[in-house]
Scaffold this motif. Sequence first.
Motif, PDB file in Angstrom:
ATOM      1  N   ALA A 198       0.817  -1.213   0.000  1.00 15.37           N
ATOM      2  CA  ALA A 198       0.000   0.000   0.000  1.00 15.37           C
ATOM      3  C   ALA A 198       0.852   1.265   0.000  1.00 15.37           C
ATOM      4  CB  ALA A 198      -0.952  -0.017   1.199  1.00 15.37           C
ATOM      5  N   THR A 235       3.303   1.619  -3.040  1.00 16.48           N
ATOM      6  CA  THR A 235       2.648   1.975  -4.304  1.00 16.48           C
ATOM      7  C   THR A 235       2.198   3.430  -4.293  1.00 16.48           C
ATOM      8  OG1 THR A 235       1.853  -0.289  -4.442  1.00 16.48           O
ATOM      9  CG2 THR A 235       0.837   1.310  -5.904  1.00 16.48           C
ATOM     10  N   ILE A 236       1.678   3.878  -3.165  1.00 19.22           N
ATOM     11  CA  ILE A 236       1.227   5.269  -3.102  1.00 19.22           C
ATOM     12  C   ILE A 236       2.412   6.212  -3.284  1.00 19.22           C
ATOM     13  CG2 ILE A 236       0.301   7.008  -1.511  1.00 19.22           C
ATOM     14  CD1 ILE A 236      -1.647   4.794  -0.562  1.00 19.22           C
ATOM     15  N   ALA A 267       3.237   6.279  -6.853  1.00 20.44           N
ATOM     16  CA  ALA A 267       2.221   7.064  -7.555  1.00 20.44           C
ATOM     17  C   ALA A 267       2.479   8.556  -7.388  1.00 20.44           C
ATOM     18  CB  ALA A 267       0.832   6.694  -7.038  1.00 20.44           C
ATOM     19  N   THR A 279       5.559   9.567  -9.385  1.00 22.44           N
ATOM     20  CA  THR A 279       5.251   9.621 -10.815  1.00 22.44           C
ATOM     21  C   THR A 279       4.479  10.886 -11.153  1.00 22.44           C
ATOM     22  OG1 THR A 279       5.047   7.213 -10.770  1.00 22.44           O
ATOM     23  CG2 THR A 279       4.196   8.327 -12.702  1.00 22.44           C
ATOM     24  N   LEU A 280       3.486  11.150 -10.348  1.00 21.87           N
ATOM     25  CA  LEU A 280       2.608  12.285 -10.631  1.00 21.87           C
ATOM     26  C   LEU A 280       3.365  13.613 -10.546  1.00 21.87           C
ATOM     27  CD1 LEU A 280      -0.464  12.413 -11.130  1.00 21.87           C
ATOM     28  CD2 LEU A 280      -0.655  13.238  -8.790  1.00 21.87           C
ATOM     29  N   TYR A 312       5.856  14.023 -13.319  1.00 20.25           N
ATOM     30  CA  TYR A 312       5.145  14.306 -14.578  1.00 20.25           C
ATOM     31  C   TYR A 312       4.689  15.757 -14.624  1.00 20.25           C
ATOM     32  CZ  TYR A 312       1.638  14.160 -18.257  1.00 20.25           C
ATOM     33  OH  TYR A 312       0.902  14.410 -19.383  1.00 20.25           O
ATOM     34  N   ILE A 340       6.995   2.536 -16.354  1.00 18.30           N
ATOM     35  CA  ILE A 340       6.012   3.525 -16.807  1.00 18.30           C
ATOM     36  C   ILE A 340       6.600   4.346 -17.957  1.00 18.30           C
ATOM     37  CG2 ILE A 340       4.677   5.561 -16.123  1.00 18.30           C
ATOM     38  CD1 ILE A 340       4.529   4.396 -13.314  1.00 18.30           C
ATOM     39  N   PHE A 399      -2.212   5.162 -15.690  1.00 17.23           N
ATOM     40  CA  PHE A 399      -1.245   4.179 -15.189  1.00 17.23           C
ATOM     41  C   PHE A 399      -1.160   4.231 -13.663  1.00 17.23           C
ATOM     42  CE2 PHE A 399       2.070   1.283 -15.266  1.00 17.23           C
ATOM     43  CZ  PHE A 399       2.341   0.905 -16.561  1.00 17.23           C
ATOM     44  N   ILE A 400      -1.178   5.453 -13.133  1.00 14.67           N
ATOM     45  CA  ILE A 400      -1.143   5.596 -11.669  1.00 14.67           C
ATOM     46  C   ILE A 400      -2.390   4.965 -11.055  1.00 14.67           C
ATOM     47  CG2 ILE A 400      -1.277   7.303  -9.812  1.00 14.67           C
ATOM     48  CD1 ILE A 400       0.479   9.112 -11.527  1.00 14.67           C
ATOM     49  N   MET A 404      -2.727  -2.536  -6.380  1.00 14.31           N
ATOM     50  CA  MET A 404      -2.303  -2.559  -4.977  1.00 14.31           C
ATOM     51  C   MET A 404      -3.483  -2.809  -4.045  1.00 14.31           C
ATOM     52  SD  MET A 404      -2.679  -0.253  -2.269  1.00 14.31           S
ATOM     53  CE  MET A 404      -2.561   1.457  -2.724  1.00 14.31           C
TER      54      MET A 404
END
Lengths: 647, 647
Positions: free
Chosen positions: A356, A359-360, A363, A366-367, A370, A449, B472-473, B480
């Motif tokens: 959990a 992965t968060i 995320a 990535t965000l 980006y 990704i 993707f996120i 998850m």
Amino acid sequence: MVLLIISLVVGFATLLYLTLTVLDKSPGNEKTEKLSHIIQRGARSFLFQEYVVFFPIVLALALLFLLTTGYKSAISFLIGSIFSVLSGFFGMTIATKSNARTAWGAMKGVGEALDIAFSGGAVMGLTVSVLGLLGLFVVYNVFGLEAVSFYSLGASFVALFARVGGGIYTKAADVGADIVGKVEANLPEDDPRNPAVIADNVGDNVGDVAGMGADLYESYVGSIFSGIALGYALLGQRGVVNTLSIVSFGLLASIIGIVFVKVLSKLNTDPAVALRSGTVVSSVVFLILSFAYSFVEKDLKLFWTVLIGNIVGVLIGLITEWYTSGRKVEKLAHSAAMGPANVIISGTALGMESTAMITILIAIGTLLSYKINQLYGIAIAGVGMLATLAMNLSVDAYGPIADNAGGIAQMAGLEKHVREITDKLDALGNTTAAMGKGFAIGSAALTAIALFANFGATAHVEQVLLRDPSTFIGALIGSMLTFYFSALTMNAVGDAANDMVEEIRRQIREIPGILLGTAEPDYESCIRIATKGALKRMVAPALLAIISPIVLMKLLGVQAVAGLLIGSTVSGVALAIFMANSGGAWDNAKKYVEEGHLGGKGSFTHKATVVGDTVGDPFKDTAGPSLNILIKLMAITAIVFYQLAGR
Amino acid sequence: MVLLIISLVVGFATLLYLTLTVLDKSPGNEKTEKLSHIIQRGARSFLFQEYVVFFPIVLALALLFLLTTGYKSAISFLIGSIFSVLSGFFGMTIATKSNARTAWGAMKGVGEALDIAFSGGAVMGLTVSVLGLLGLFVVYNVFGLEAVSFYSLGASFVALFARVGGGIYTKAADVGADIVGKVEANLPEDDPRNPAVIADNVGDNVGDVAGMGADLYESYVGSIFSGIALGYALLGQRGVVNTLSIVSFGLLASIIGIVFVKVLSKLNTDPAVALRSGTVVSSVVFLILSFAYSFVEKDLKLFWTVLIGNIVGVLIGLITEWYTSGRKVEKLAHSAAMGPANVIISGTALGMESTAMITILIAIGTLLSYKINQLYGIAIAGVGMLATLAMNLSVDAYGPIADNAGGIAQMAGLEKHVREITDKLDALGNTTAAMGKGFAIGSAALTAIALFANFGATAHVEQVLLRDPSTFIGALIGSMLTFYFSALTMNAVGDAANDMVEEIRRQIREIPGILLGTAEPDYESCIRIATKGALKRMVAPALLAIISPIVLMKLLGVQAVAGLLIGSTVSGVALAIFMANSGGAWDNAKKYVEEGHLGGKGSFTHKATVVGDTVGDPFKDTAGPSLNILIKLMAITAIVFYQLAGR
């Protein structure tokens, strides 16, 4: 580019110096030298036979590329494969030469032992980094950007074989040695009467050194490839230069970190302090250099994404540590008091739960990257995590060297305090390596990704149509493949371990003097059987990764392949985190009990934790890490074969 | 629509008749009646307390809908929730009234016992089917198509609570009873001296009857909802009528199958033959009716997709059987000879391996039905699998009744041959139910894909942009969540089981006469603790499913939610298959050894298979089946809340 050349030259010089330092040390007395020699021979023989298995496939693929996309891609692919092989082979050779020297050096004190073991590890770390960059430099400058994907494919292809093959070998030997040697015949760890004892030490080298080296070689190359490609797409030539500059800073910073550790070990600093300072120094230097460059180039976005990558990597490392040590592990050990089933259920839940937060974090990373710099930002966050690879891998590879040194000390009957020193160094390596695992998982996700975006650009897939279920079907298949792949590798470990168990039992039965210590067991035969077992079973999982995107592209088209990459990445990341952390927690729960808690060694609780540890072995050392390669290899295969089919 | 009304009327009549048949039978002597009564009271008390926990949330949501989308959606949501509750409650009440009657009937012979147990199960099957259709009929005709998604949400919402809560209860009681009763105190199964013995029987009812009933109620409603919505999108009103006709044929065919089994049991046919013939008869009748309808309506596409759904369902069932019986299980049992760790590794690999063929079948089924009739085809394939739900669920629910009957026979000290008959009926239920599991998994996947397409249409997401990483996120987070959800449910079982173990140990310690059989244990206290333990721990996982799509929609937008649904479905399907089949195989490996193979009961190998079975319990009965609901609930939540936010 000048920067890159400078860092390559400095890297080569350091590499040469470290290699000579290690070889200059004494390999000890006749016994230690002989043991080191057997281990080295076994490990080399495994690698050679491994090459024999996969090199025909490499050549066939190169020929295919030659006939379809031309000589440039064929040669780039070959360079990627061969450099990966070379770095694994050279790094492992020095590692196997360092083990006896470390054991012998430990007689002089902990500083000397640390110096030798760490130098041996640093040879691996620098070789991977320097060869990876050199190959990239040559391919990019001679054949151009398009050829880099083929170079990256070569690296990934070899990595999967090396990781899977090495992973099967090391766990089969380990499990075999444990089940018959420790449990049935009641021999202590590393007892020379155990026929599988040398095979077990060989396994550390082919799995944890050569296999991991090839693994990180592909991660390094893959992340830089995606950084170059997406950088070029966003900023043209400037994006390529920026990416390579960041990587060069990472290499230079790592060299400074490595030298730092060596100086501290000469000063007889506490090894824990020495290793951790080296890691911190290289990270700080890397960030300062990156910031200075971004500032001068008036492109602070670059620095921010590098920083994000590093922060996410460190945080993943901390979360990993939190789940695989301290209170979480104590609670897991307590659940073992109710029996093996409970420790398995609790450990499984623990690993799944740990997905959990990690992965968060991925995320968020990535965000943010980006938002700052589009897809290029994501790629650079991945590059930033791996830039100081040379330093991190040095710490990773030093662990198995210390472990081997301990084995040799035990088998050669060296004084007890030698073993104590090597045990301490070994344990230390495990703790420091936890942080490296966080970086490996995080960068794998980010690179996957980025590669996925790259595939979209290559295949001109701008969007996925929701009305068309082929993407969804592709994603279902991609997810399934990560489970199927894990099943194949776990079964391979189980079957190969069975072969080993039977061979060890046979020797104990047929050579009566073994257990009394009057007859020498047939070590070579165990090595041979583990080698054969691993090689036979590594082909199917490796081919699965390369064939499935091609088949799906032919049958269902590009949209389905996009789905395949989404499905394999999202399931693969979760499965890999789960398996790594369940395995790590089980391992440490066993160690916690062995330290004397909850009844200590031999108690009911201890036996339950041993079950957890045994289950965790193929989770964390075979299936889990291979998944990181699998998801990237599928993406690169899709990119390359689209180029190939697109002609 | 006339067809639907006819089948509803026939369904109600049969239901009434079956209920009266069961109640008409004698509940036996004072002892069996009392035991049955305690079980019934415990099960009812659990359900009531469960309602107290989740009904406030249901009401709050209904109020929210009332204030935002209006009274139509609020009432539809309430109907979905309440009908689900009613069918679970009524079905379970009759099931708990059938158990003592079955035990008593077994004194007359196997035919009578089969008749009573199957009639009890059929009440459950018909209730779910009839109420599900009735609610749908009312909501659709009174409030229109848009309201059906709210009806479906109500059903899914209650189902997740019922499945998770029931699953935690039944496994906590089971594990608790086993660990202290069987292992520590050496009591046989279903011994009245075991304080948790009644709680264990209650668990069969609240988990395997009420929980499963709510689960299938939501699958049934969800698949029909997607069939209606996508049918309307493709063919207008005609698509709705077609879908409802198919469902009506399924209900009628099930009733014929149910009557068939009853007739055969009166004729004292072999129970295995009776049950299997009934299933086959209902399938064949259903396919014939569907074909005739399609032929008359000149729309053979409809029939083809129904057929595809059925073939895929049967094949998944066969693959499931192949992986959880016969040679695969024998091999697994053999691996247990090397200890518990090996049986865990092999069983894990077996379950993961089984995802391959099943996923490929689902992929082929999806692709073919899409080619034939676009998205509507996929939805109808899912509807086709579940149309004969009333028959399949009758067989499923009959198993726990027979199981309970055995428990009562044992506790009441009935003659030995009674227990033999109930054991035989129980074992039979397990085999026949394997096919039903295949249909459940297959239809969950197809329905989830159809719901996903539905979400795309509702939210006007035509495509997913690959340049934008938010999809993707979302997919990473979705994947998850399935792992995290599994961790929560497994931990809940573990913790609730711990509570049980402590209570049982306390009773044995504090009430000295228990083990001698001179003092009665405090059954109610065990039931209370299992109830409290399950209810406390079911809220977090259930809320996770409903909150995550909403949060993601707010934070990252529709594209991320599309990713969330892809990620949760593809990982959830693979995880659910893996957990179900690993669990099933471990269960049967234990039974295989208990039949006298490999050393039989009490041997080292047997102990290892018991570890596997215990690990498999929360896999196959708690986490695995809940995942099927989770992925659909997330999709329906996304659809409903988009409608809500879109106003």
